[in-house]
Design a protein around this motif. Structure first.
Motif, mmCIF file in Angstrom:
data_model
loop_
_atom_site.group_PDB
_atom_site.id
_atom_site.type_symbol
_atom_site.label_atom_id
_atom_site.label_comp_id
_atom_site.label_asym_id
_atom_site.label_seq_id
_atom_site.Cartn_x
_atom_site.Cartn_y
_atom_site.Cartn_z
ATOM 1 N N GLY A 1 85.867 57.954 -20.808
ATOM 2 C CA GLY A 1 85.427 56.798 -21.314
ATOM 3 C C GLY A 1 86.570 55.978 -21.915
ATOM 4 O O GLY A 1 87.558 56.646 -22.116
ATOM 5 N N SER B 1 87.534 45.835 -20.125
ATOM 6 C CA SER B 1 86.198 46.616 -20.544
ATOM 7 C C SER B 1 85.975 46.430 -21.965
ATOM 8 O O SER B 1 86.823 46.376 -22.774
ATOM 9 C CB SER B 1 86.743 48.058 -20.079
ATOM 10 O OG SER B 1 87.498 48.612 -21.118
ATOM 11 N N PHE C 1 87.161 51.915 -8.217
ATOM 12 C CA PHE C 1 86.623 52.335 -9.631
ATOM 13 C C PHE C 1 86.970 51.320 -10.692
ATOM 14 O O PHE C 1 85.894 51.323 -11.417
ATOM 15 C CB PHE C 1 87.560 53.689 -9.802
ATOM 16 C CG PHE C 1 86.738 54.751 -10.561
ATOM 17 C CD1 PHE C 1 86.248 56.005 -9.610
ATOM 18 C CD2 PHE C 1 86.424 54.809 -11.680
ATOM 19 C CE1 PHE C 1 85.469 56.829 -10.278
ATOM 20 C CE2 PHE C 1 85.245 55.693 -12.493
ATOM 21 C CZ PHE C 1 85.033 56.713 -11.682
ATOM 22 N N HIS D 1 80.045 49.898 -9.568
ATOM 23 C CA HIS D 1 80.608 50.560 -10.915
ATOM 24 C C HIS D 1 80.767 49.406 -11.869
ATOM 25 O O HIS D 1 81.713 48.944 -12.191
ATOM 26 C CB HIS D 1 81.864 51.226 -10.628
ATOM 27 C CG HIS D 1 82.345 51.985 -11.859
ATOM 28 N ND1 HIS D 1 83.505 52.235 -12.378
ATOM 29 C CD2 HIS D 1 81.569 53.033 -12.708
ATOM 30 C CE1 HIS D 1 83.638 53.133 -13.205
ATOM 31 N NE2 HIS D 1 82.652 53.513 -13.630
ATOM 32 N N PHE E 1 89.855 53.711 -4.893
ATOM 33 C CA PHE E 1 89.970 55.053 -5.569
ATOM 34 C C PHE E 1 89.825 56.256 -4.741
ATOM 35 O O PHE E 1 90.160 57.340 -4.909
ATOM 36 C CB PHE E 1 88.980 54.947 -6.703
ATOM 37 C CG PHE E 1 89.447 56.088 -7.860
ATOM 38 C CD1 PHE E 1 90.613 55.849 -8.727
ATOM 39 C CD2 PHE E 1 88.578 57.316 -7.737
ATOM 40 C CE1 PHE E 1 90.569 56.785 -9.799
ATOM 41 C CE2 PHE E 1 89.115 58.046 -8.591
ATOM 42 C CZ PHE E 1 89.877 57.901 -9.616
ATOM 43 N N VAL F 1 82.210 57.188 -26.510
ATOM 44 C CA VAL F 1 82.152 56.755 -28.067
ATOM 45 C C VAL F 1 81.891 55.034 -28.170
ATOM 46 O O VAL F 1 82.804 54.501 -27.212
ATOM 47 C CB VAL F 1 83.152 57.347 -28.825
ATOM 48 C CG1 VAL F 1 84.388 56.861 -28.435
ATOM 49 C CG2 VAL F 1 82.932 57.012 -30.372
ATOM 50 N N TYR G 1 77.075 51.845 -25.874
ATOM 51 C CA TYR G 1 77.778 50.389 -26.017
ATOM 52 C C TYR G 1 77.583 49.889 -27.251
ATOM 53 O O TYR G 1 76.644 50.059 -27.806
ATOM 54 C CB TYR G 1 77.294 49.503 -24.840
ATOM 55 C CG TYR G 1 77.472 50.453 -23.179
ATOM 56 C CD1 TYR G 1 78.671 50.315 -22.690
ATOM 57 C CD2 TYR G 1 76.406 51.102 -22.803
ATOM 58 C CE1 TYR G 1 78.784 50.576 -21.344
ATOM 59 C CE2 TYR G 1 76.386 51.286 -21.557
ATOM 60 C CZ TYR G 1 77.657 51.448 -20.740
ATOM 61 O OH TYR G 1 77.669 51.966 -19.530
ATOM 62 N N LYS H 1 90.888 44.322 -26.126
ATOM 63 C CA LYS H 1 89.680 45.180 -26.397
ATOM 64 C C LYS H 1 88.915 44.534 -27.733
ATOM 65 O O LYS H 1 87.847 44.430 -27.589
ATOM 66 C CB LYS H 1 90.095 46.602 -26.624
ATOM 67 C CG LYS H 1 90.443 47.379 -25.537
ATOM 68 C CD LYS H 1 89.371 47.758 -24.633
ATOM 69 C CE LYS H 1 88.437 48.754 -24.788
ATOM 70 N NZ LYS H 1 87.570 49.423 -24.063
ATOM 71 N N LEU I 1 89.683 63.667 -21.957
ATOM 72 C CA LEU I 1 89.299 62.522 -22.564
ATOM 73 C C LEU I 1 88.460 62.028 -21.417
ATOM 74 O O LEU I 1 89.088 61.727 -20.432
ATOM 75 C CB LEU I 1 90.500 61.502 -22.984
ATOM 76 C CG LEU I 1 91.127 62.066 -24.208
ATOM 77 C CD1 LEU I 1 91.996 61.077 -24.857
ATOM 78 C CD2 LEU I 1 90.253 62.741 -25.340
ATOM 79 N N LYS J 1 88.522 53.432 -27.808
ATOM 80 C CA LYS J 1 87.622 52.165 -28.661
ATOM 81 C C LYS J 1 88.345 52.068 -29.925
ATOM 82 O O LYS J 1 88.910 52.829 -30.582
ATOM 83 C CB LYS J 1 86.149 52.664 -28.847
ATOM 84 C CG LYS J 1 85.596 52.863 -27.584
ATOM 85 C CD LYS J 1 85.330 51.787 -26.867
ATOM 86 C CE LYS J 1 84.993 52.089 -25.367
ATOM 87 N NZ LYS J 1 83.828 52.817 -25.173
ATOM 88 N N ALA K 1 75.707 56.504 -21.108
ATOM 89 C CA ALA K 1 76.957 56.040 -22.235
ATOM 90 C C ALA K 1 76.085 55.242 -23.198
ATOM 91 O O ALA K 1 75.121 54.824 -23.251
ATOM 92 C CB ALA K 1 77.743 55.120 -21.371
#
Ligand code: DHE
Length: 498
Positions: free
Chosen positions: A170, A497, A392, A346, A408, A213, A262, A489, A168, A173, A260
């Motif tokens: 990213g 994020s 990171f 980043h 990292f 995704v 968004y 989230k 996996l 979501k 990516a």
């Protein structure tokens, strides 16, 4: 005489070597004989993951050889050490790390063939089947054995642990109500899991090599960004059925890999970062039957790592070629500022908070040992905070004055720094497990606890009191990477994020 014998034996040895070489099966033959049945024709994946360099993530060649020889625990991959010799294994390793000669196709019809529902979404129970706070759950991605754990964020106890697709990548979501979680694998699989009934709903393969995704603000659509093929794909978020595939190319037909995708909820659109063309794409989805028409925005340089302001009015972008960052106004479709961001920021890990009446953003750097703090009105650097190595991930929460940021890369990758958002000073440097990589933080719904990964094969999730920095729980896990709190989230909390 001795010279004649020596010459003769050398000739025989050469002949044997030539014959052996002639009989050595080619990489293609070895692959077709031993691997294709699970990993698919052309290395594109099957029941096993795709064996392409882009899909193998951070797997090293030596690790790949070890997996071929000894298998991979807790998967269907068995060891071939008895069947293949060292040279054959090395040939296969070289082969799977060789890029494909041409970009493969992956059509809506291909996707539909892979689309599987394990349960009819219409039959799912209307309310949670557990007594945990459904908005204070976490999903923790364990990349060590390709599993995910659903964690109760009050009791810090796992509610479920299930196998995911391979690698996996990213962030996970959530649907806007926090009920469903969508997971994307580097292999293009998108999975949908129900947090009320704790079961996998279904899956579909939306690409050959996928970045991530995103979920639309109204929860109706998913967008998947692909490196292979060069496309973005729209899925129906209710059941993952494929809706539309859009090839990514500029007006001259030059194609691009997607860096990516968004979601930009206040704009009712998806925003797409592209690796190979100097454009940002906005794809609106408002209305009952959107056509997902693309609005390309020309930008002066490549921008493939994004950070949005809280209103999604501007996007801060940087390229992975270590040039300066730029701020682009999405409505005016123009660059409004340059931004001093060398050292490969980043931006995807950036956070924002208020400081002395100003909106600040902070981002770690993949190359420099520093965190940059930027004023989001003037776009000037307020401070560059030195750390013990490139980082990171970075996280905070409105209810804590601290931001946590990892080291990292390099010898100090066992370090976690804590930054005081009021003074812009590092106030604590911890080594939770000396010598082991610690990374990625996420807070509980109320910000009282911070969860940190010991990102090792036999790693752990460490729960800290976010005020005292005391460890309160350590849960063994297999190379845990990202962890995502439902409430933080779905409310687009400033420290997390999006
Ligand atoms: Fe990631 C998110 C890009 C390597 C773990 N990573 C992201 C996102 C992007 C990105 C654009 C934001 C999308 C999203 O969350 O939906 N990552 C890249 C790269 O370009 C890079 C450097 C190289 C690559 O080959 O992809 C890269 N990433 C890694 C890793 O090596 C990591 C540490 C381990 C892994 O699993 O591959 C890794 N990336 C993550 C994680 C997130 C992520 C855990 C989600 C962070 C979050 O908190 O939301």
């Amino acid at each position: 005489m001795t010279r004649t014998l020596a010459a003769l034996s050398a000739a025989v040895a050469a002949l044997v070597a030539t014959t052996a070489a002639a009989e050595e099966p080619s990489a293609e033959v070895l692959y077709a004989t031993h691997c294709a049945v699970c990993h698919g024709d052309g290395r594109l994946g099957g029941t096993g993951p795709a064996l392409l360099p882009e899909n193998l993530g951070r797997l090293k060649k030596t690790e790949a050889a070890d997996v071929i020889a000894h298998g991979r625990a807790a998967t269907q991959m068995v060891g071939y050490g008895e069947v293949l010799d060292e040279a054959e294994i090395a040939t296969l390793v070289d082969y799977i790390f060789t890029p494909l000669p041409a970009v493969p196709d992956w059509t809506l019809a291909d996707m539909r063939e892979t689309h599987t529902l394990h349960v009819d979404p219409a039959t799912l129970p209307p309310a949670p089947q557990h007594d945990a706070d459904p908005l204070n759950l976490f999903i923790v991605v364990e990349t060590g054995d390709h599993h995910a754990t659903i964690l109760d964020g009050d009791r810090f106890e796992p509610l479920d642990r299930f196998e995911t697709r391979y690698a996996l990548h990213g962030g996970a979501k959530y649907s806007p109500d926090g009920r469903f979680v969508y997971l994307a694998s580097r292999d293009g699989w998108v999975q949908m899991y129900d947090l009320h009934s704790l079961q996998m709903v279904g899956e579909v393969r939306a690409g050959i090599n996928t970045r991530n995704v995103a979920v639309s603000g109204d929860g109706r659509w998913l967008m998947v960004g692909n490196m292979l093929p060069h496309s973005v794909v729209v899925l129906d978020a209710r059941d993952l059925s494929p809706v539309k595939a859009i090839t990514v190319a500029d007006s001259d037909g030059k194609e691009s890999r997607v860096s990516a995708v968004y979601t930009a909820p206040p704009r009712d659109s998806f925003v797409v970062a592209l690796k190979d063309i100097k454009e940002i794409w906005e794809i609106p989805y408002a209305g009952a039957a959107p056509d997902f028409a693309v609005r390309p925005i020309a930008v002066p340089d490549f921008m493939d790592d994004f950070f949005f302001d809280q209103d999604y009015r501007v996007v801060v972008g940087a390229a992975r070629n270590d040039k300066q960052g730029a701020v682009v106004d999405l409505d005016r479709a123009e660059k409004v500022a340059d931004i001093d961001l060398s050292g490969m920021p980043h931006l995807g890990s950036g956070i924002t908070w208020q400081w002395q009446g100003r909106d600040l953003m902070a981002t770690p750097h993949l190359r420099d040992a520093a965190v940059s703090v930027i004023d989001m009105n003037t776009w000037e650097t307020v401070k560059r905070i030195e750390t013990l190595g490139p980082g990171f991930f970075m996280r905070s929460h409105d209810n804590t004055p601290y931001a946590w940021t990892d080291v990292f890369f390099g010898p100090n990758r066992d370090v976690m720094h804590i930054l005081d958002k009021r003074t812009l000073e590092l106030v604590k440097t911890m080594r939770p497990e000396p010598g082991k990589t610690v990374a990625h933080v996420e807070f509980t719904r109320d910000g009282s606890h911070a969860l940190v990964s010991v990102m090792e094969a036999d790693g752990a999730l460490i729960v800290y009191d976010a005020e005292t920095f005391e460890e309160v729980r350590r849960i063994p896990m297999k190379r845990p990477s990202g962890k995502y709190n439902v409430f933080n989230k779905i409310t687009y909390a400033r420290g997390t994020s999006h």
